[in-house]
Motif scaffolding. Structure first.
Motif, PDB file in Angstrom:
ATOM      1  N   VAL A   1       0.861  -1.186   0.000  1.00 40.19           N
ATOM      2  CA  VAL A   1       0.000   0.000   0.000  1.00 40.19           C
ATOM      3  C   VAL A   1       0.895   1.233   0.000  1.00 40.19           C
ATOM      4  O   VAL A   1       1.879   1.300   0.754  1.00 40.19           O
TER       5      VAL A   1
ATOM      6  N   VAL B   1       3.822  -0.950   3.758  1.00 40.80           N
ATOM      7  CA  VAL B   1       3.309   0.404   3.522  1.00 40.80           C
ATOM      8  C   VAL B   1       4.461   1.359   3.232  1.00 40.80           C
ATOM      9  O   VAL B   1       5.464   1.387   3.948  1.00 40.80           O
TER      10      VAL B   1
ATOM     11  N   ALA C   1      -2.662  -0.831  -3.916  1.00 38.92           N
ATOM     12  CA  ALA C   1      -3.594   0.282  -3.742  1.00 38.92           C
ATOM     13  C   ALA C   1      -2.811   1.516  -3.315  1.00 38.92           C
ATOM     14  O   ALA C   1      -1.836   1.421  -2.562  1.00 38.92           O
TER      15      ALA C   1
ATOM     16  N   ILE D   1      -9.246   0.162   2.691  1.00 41.97           N
ATOM     17  CA  ILE D   1      -8.196  -0.462   1.884  1.00 41.97           C
ATOM     18  C   ILE D   1      -8.223  -1.977   2.077  1.00 41.97           C
ATOM     19  O   ILE D   1      -8.098  -2.744   1.116  1.00 41.97           O
TER      20      ILE D   1
END
Length: 310
Positions: free
Chosen positions: A92, A157, A185, A302
């Protein structure tokens, strides 16, 4: 009257008959199991985790054959529940809109960059509340909170910046960071600067464009799903309503003039968390407690998108 002599003689006769029998039994037992410890075939080794239900996890290994993690005191690998880290293996990218240092480098952020359909400013200073709380500070704090929550769910992340660069990054570089990470995403975090009285949040989706370096045709559909999941989770977590000043009140807005969306090759949306110029919205945006709720909503949105598209 008790006759001790006669009884003693009887006992001697009984014992004499029993001793050979016991001795023979002991010899047989020794020949079968010499040491008195459990034999190899009847070893008391602890049962493995799959036993009893037809499954076999193996010693110190997961069911997929990969080495296990830490073992418990009984030597068996204990796998975490499937729901504990549902985003393991997923990447992400969070894009904190603007930069606290942009206002000190106006000449640099005002230079034009190519977004495919046009040329736009590298970046802007962003907006602020009437009391001076800047959007750039809000988005960076929110991104860090969401990162913590996403990492707890197993996601990898990345932030497009940590506030540790003098200005920017420019909008084309922000898009490039998501592309290079091959993100599953990307969410760009913002807060709006609409007139007072305009309230609520909204999610911006990429329009289908194909011009120059911009080609969003492959990401418009998944980005719409991401946007819908994000909207629903954000609304539930914060109790906020979709914006009352744009779109049809559903909280989704499609645009083809944003470089961060036009140049993305992976599913990406913008989240405008509220209107900083409205006093009621601003009271929430400036609250650390509310930002924790907002981060939870972002995380759950998410997660909903990624787990549905595994």
């Amino acid at each position: 009257m008790f006759n001790g002599s006669r009884l003693g003689g009887t006992l001697i006769v009984v014992l004499a008959a029993l001793v050979p029998t016991c001795f023979a039994g002991w010899l047989v037992w020794q020949s079968l199991n010499g040491s008195g410890e459990p034999s190899e075939k009847t070893s008391a080794a602890p049962a493995r985790s799959g036993e009893g239900n037809g499954e076999d996890a193996g010693d110190g290994e997961k069911r997929d054959g990969k080495p296990g993690g830490k073992s418990g005191g009984n030597g068996r690998h204990k796998e975490p529940p499937e729901s504990e880290e549902p985003l393991t293996g997923m990447t992400v990218v969070l894009d904190p809109g603007h930069n606290p240092g942009n206002s000190e480098h106006v000449d640099k952020i005002s230079r034009r960059v190519d977004i495919g359909t046009a040329k736009k400013e590298c970046d802007t200073t962003g907006t602020a509340t009437n009391s001076g709380y800047p959007e750039a500070k809000f988005t960076l704090d929110l991104a860090r909170r969401a990162r913590t929550a996403l990492e707890a769910r197993g996601a990898r992340v990345k932030l497009t910046h940590e506030g540790d660069v003098p200005y920017g990054p420019c909008v084309d570089e922000r898009a490039r960071k998501g592309n290079e990470a091959k993100a599953d995403a990307v969410v760009s975090l913002h807060a709006d600067g609409a007139p007072s009285g305009s309230r609520g949040f909204h999610v911006i989706l990429p329009a289908s464009v194909r011009e120059g370096e911009a080609d969003t045709r492959r990401i418009t559909a998944p980005s719409r799903r991401l946007g819908g999941d994000l909207r629903d989770a954000f609304r539930e977590a914060t109790g906020e309503r979709p914006a009352n000043y744009l779109g049809d009140g559903e909280g989704l807005d499609t645009r083809g003039d944003l470089g961060g969306l036009n140049l993305s090759k992976v599913p990406k949306v913008f989240l405008e968390c509220g209107n900083m110029r409205d006093a009621r919205d601003a009271s929430r945006l400036t609250s650390a407690k509310w930002r924790t709720k907002a981060a939870d909503g972002i995380t759950r949105g998410i997660e909903a998108f990624l787990t549905a598209n595994r």
